[in-house]
Design a protein around this motif. Sequence first.
Motif, mmCIF file in Angstrom:
data_model
loop_
_atom_site.group_PDB
_atom_site.id
_atom_site.type_symbol
_atom_site.label_atom_id
_atom_site.label_comp_id
_atom_site.label_asym_id
_atom_site.label_seq_id
_atom_site.Cartn_x
_atom_site.Cartn_y
_atom_site.Cartn_z
ATOM 1 N N TYR A 62 9.074 -66.270 53.182
ATOM 2 C CA TYR A 62 8.938 -66.145 54.484
ATOM 3 C C TYR A 62 10.312 -66.777 55.159
ATOM 4 O O TYR A 62 10.960 -66.162 56.193
ATOM 5 C CB TYR A 62 7.896 -66.637 55.015
ATOM 6 C CG TYR A 62 6.536 -65.753 54.946
ATOM 7 C CD1 TYR A 62 6.925 -64.368 54.851
ATOM 8 C CD2 TYR A 62 5.404 -66.193 55.302
ATOM 9 C CE1 TYR A 62 5.678 -63.426 54.633
ATOM 10 C CE2 TYR A 62 4.313 -65.391 55.108
ATOM 11 C CZ TYR A 62 4.311 -64.086 54.923
ATOM 12 O OH TYR A 62 3.284 -63.253 54.720
ATOM 13 N N ILE A 63 10.705 -68.059 54.633
ATOM 14 C CA ILE A 63 12.016 -68.565 55.289
ATOM 15 C C ILE A 63 13.201 -67.628 55.092
ATOM 16 O O ILE A 63 13.797 -67.493 55.952
ATOM 17 C CB ILE A 63 12.256 -69.890 54.614
ATOM 18 C CG1 ILE A 63 11.160 -71.177 55.038
ATOM 19 C CG2 ILE A 63 13.647 -70.327 55.168
ATOM 20 C CD1 ILE A 63 11.287 -72.186 54.384
ATOM 21 N N LEU A 64 13.104 -67.100 53.879
ATOM 22 C CA LEU A 64 14.545 -66.319 53.682
ATOM 23 C C LEU A 64 14.444 -65.105 54.317
ATOM 24 O O LEU A 64 15.487 -64.511 54.723
ATOM 25 C CB LEU A 64 14.322 -66.252 52.207
ATOM 26 C CG LEU A 64 14.870 -67.480 51.331
ATOM 27 C CD1 LEU A 64 14.703 -67.307 49.974
ATOM 28 C CD2 LEU A 64 16.285 -67.750 51.437
ATOM 29 N N THR A 65 13.358 -64.148 54.318
ATOM 30 C CA THR A 65 13.217 -62.965 55.283
ATOM 31 C C THR A 65 13.443 -63.372 56.510
ATOM 32 O O THR A 65 14.127 -62.345 57.209
ATOM 33 C CB THR A 65 12.200 -62.363 54.746
ATOM 34 O OG1 THR A 65 10.931 -62.934 55.117
ATOM 35 C CG2 THR A 65 11.852 -61.755 53.357
ATOM 36 N N GLY A 66 12.963 -64.151 57.185
ATOM 37 C CA GLY A 66 13.139 -64.601 58.551
ATOM 38 C C GLY A 66 14.694 -64.871 58.816
ATOM 39 O O GLY A 66 15.436 -64.581 59.845
ATOM 40 N N LEU A 67 15.258 -65.488 57.675
ATOM 41 C CA LEU A 67 16.957 -65.722 58.016
ATOM 42 C C LEU A 67 17.409 -64.541 57.886
ATOM 43 O O LEU A 67 18.534 -64.357 58.499
ATOM 44 C CB LEU A 67 17.327 -66.754 56.868
ATOM 45 C CG LEU A 67 16.795 -68.228 56.836
ATOM 46 C CD1 LEU A 67 17.022 -69.039 55.651
ATOM 47 C CD2 LEU A 67 17.143 -69.018 58.040
ATOM 48 N N ALA A 68 17.236 -63.702 57.007
ATOM 49 C CA ALA A 68 17.709 -62.336 56.827
ATOM 50 C C ALA A 68 17.698 -61.485 58.127
ATOM 51 O O ALA A 68 18.868 -60.895 58.763
ATOM 52 C CB ALA A 68 17.214 -61.471 55.903
ATOM 53 N N VAL A 69 16.535 -61.344 59.012
ATOM 54 C CA VAL A 69 16.459 -60.929 60.061
ATOM 55 C C VAL A 69 17.193 -61.488 61.191
ATOM 56 O O VAL A 69 17.836 -60.847 62.134
ATOM 57 C CB VAL A 69 14.890 -60.615 60.551
ATOM 58 C CG1 VAL A 69 14.734 -60.101 61.933
ATOM 59 C CG2 VAL A 69 14.238 -59.732 59.412
ATOM 60 N N ALA A 70 17.098 -62.826 61.231
ATOM 61 C CA ALA A 70 17.754 -63.766 62.288
ATOM 62 C C ALA A 70 19.237 -63.468 62.403
ATOM 63 O O ALA A 70 19.782 -63.415 63.302
ATOM 64 C CB ALA A 70 17.204 -64.996 62.186
ATOM 65 N N PHE A 71 19.653 -63.754 61.254
ATOM 66 C CA PHE A 71 21.353 -63.541 60.867
ATOM 67 C C PHE A 71 21.863 -62.190 61.465
ATOM 68 O O PHE A 71 22.735 -62.238 62.271
ATOM 69 C CB PHE A 71 21.692 -63.572 59.489
ATOM 70 C CG PHE A 71 23.192 -63.849 59.382
ATOM 71 C CD1 PHE A 71 23.501 -65.243 59.215
ATOM 72 C CD2 PHE A 71 23.970 -62.851 59.194
ATOM 73 C CE1 PHE A 71 24.907 -65.529 59.007
ATOM 74 C CE2 PHE A 71 25.571 -63.200 59.054
ATOM 75 C CZ PHE A 71 25.725 -64.470 59.155
ATOM 76 N N ALA A 72 21.107 -61.091 61.181
ATOM 77 C CA ALA A 72 21.586 -59.872 61.758
ATOM 78 C C ALA A 72 21.532 -59.772 63.325
ATOM 79 O O ALA A 72 22.218 -59.238 64.026
ATOM 80 C CB ALA A 72 20.820 -58.636 61.033
ATOM 81 N N PHE A 73 20.358 -60.337 63.537
ATOM 82 C CA PHE A 73 20.014 -60.527 65.073
ATOM 83 C C PHE A 73 21.039 -61.311 65.748
ATOM 84 O O PHE A 73 21.484 -60.888 66.907
ATOM 85 C CB PHE A 73 18.490 -60.813 65.420
ATOM 86 C CG PHE A 73 18.014 -60.467 66.808
ATOM 87 C CD1 PHE A 73 17.730 -59.219 67.123
ATOM 88 C CD2 PHE A 73 18.132 -61.218 67.714
ATOM 89 C CE1 PHE A 73 17.183 -58.897 68.498
ATOM 90 C CE2 PHE A 73 17.857 -61.268 69.045
ATOM 91 C CZ PHE A 73 17.172 -59.846 69.364
ATOM 92 N N ARG A 74 21.396 -62.249 65.420
ATOM 93 C CA ARG A 74 22.201 -63.197 66.085
ATOM 94 C C ARG A 74 23.773 -62.548 66.151
ATOM 95 O O ARG A 74 24.699 -63.180 66.876
ATOM 96 C CB ARG A 74 22.522 -64.542 65.219
ATOM 97 C CG ARG A 74 21.046 -65.481 65.486
ATOM 98 C CD ARG A 74 21.131 -66.043 66.434
ATOM 99 N NE ARG A 74 22.159 -67.086 66.896
ATOM 100 C CZ ARG A 74 22.233 -68.175 66.519
ATOM 101 N NH1 ARG A 74 21.342 -68.843 65.693
ATOM 102 N NH2 ARG A 74 23.219 -69.012 66.638
ATOM 103 N N THR A 75 24.024 -61.580 65.220
ATOM 104 C CA THR A 75 25.293 -60.928 65.414
ATOM 105 C C THR A 75 25.292 -59.416 65.719
ATOM 106 O O THR A 75 25.904 -58.650 65.720
ATOM 107 C CB THR A 75 25.842 -60.724 63.768
ATOM 108 O OG1 THR A 75 24.907 -60.186 62.938
ATOM 109 C CG2 THR A 75 26.088 -62.237 63.363
#
Length: 348
Positions: A62-75
């Motif tokens: 969950y941490i890693l998939t959350g990071l995946a979504v968040a990284f794209a969203f932050r950009t």
Amino acid sequence: MNLNRYMNLLIPIIAIILGLVCGAIIMLVSGYDPIAGYSALWYGIFGESYYIGETVRQVTPYILTGLAVAFAFRTGLFNIGVEGQVIVGWLAAVWVGIAFELPMIIHLPLAIIVAGLAGALWGFIPGFLKARFKVHEVIVTIMMNYVALHVTNALIRDVITDNADKTEKVFPSASLRSEFFENITDFSRMHYGIFIAIIAAFLMWFLLEKTTKGYELRAVGFNHDAAHYSGMNVNKNIILSMVISGAFAGVAGAMEGLGTFEYVSVKGGFTGIGFDGIAVALIGGNTAIGIILAAVLFGGLKIGALNMPSEAGVPNELVEIVIALIIFFVASSYFIRWILLRFKKEGK
């Protein structure tokens, strides 16, 4: 702490409380005891060392998939294809884990790196189409989830195995499991992947907040035109963002393939890990520390819910309702923010 940061911290907390309260009301209306239900939920998370280990195991992807979504969203991008990237990363990690016999110091990192590269490749395709042809990434990533599901199923049956539904277990040299964690958590499936997930969260924070490239990526996310006129290569940064996002998701797949299950099987449907990552990123405010805390919440609710039917007679589907309500209240953050600002003005 400025007002905006204060709000960003308070709104998810209020959303969680409201979700739990609404869940209790639904239990009452349905004829169940909410105190017994939530007590069973709590015990199912922290009551035994086995439950704690399973919770940590669930938190890891969950941490890693959350990071995946968040990284794209932050950009400035919305990566709905995290689920597909998890699946291809899972397959790639297990393939390396069963195809080679190498020393652990080489084998395990190689399997994780290949999983990250597989996820990155799956993220590159929508990123390239977005940058080159302006094809919306949401549409492409959704379609690529299905491509990933069916292609990996075909590879498992026809290439990796001889028409079997699952592969053999990975070699011990490619496994994330450890006797130490098994002994202290009563043989739960907790594994070393939790440390990889935390390191990944630190890397995302460092890249976005402390590097020039991170500033570029965020600038592109804020405004493509302004970034272009300031001399930044917008298309290159769009592709890079999706590649890094996909890599996080691919590593999440490796956590499942090398840690939780140690094999990959034909799937009748999606795992749900990638889609849950969207909610984790949303509740975590797309920040590294927020995502870790949100993943702990989600992992705890998912594992604790398994104890509710046996201990309190409450269907564990009610936890899915609570999660949905929490997401609903986070999505309604504008309304919560308006109420908080109203109280603040009245208090002056």
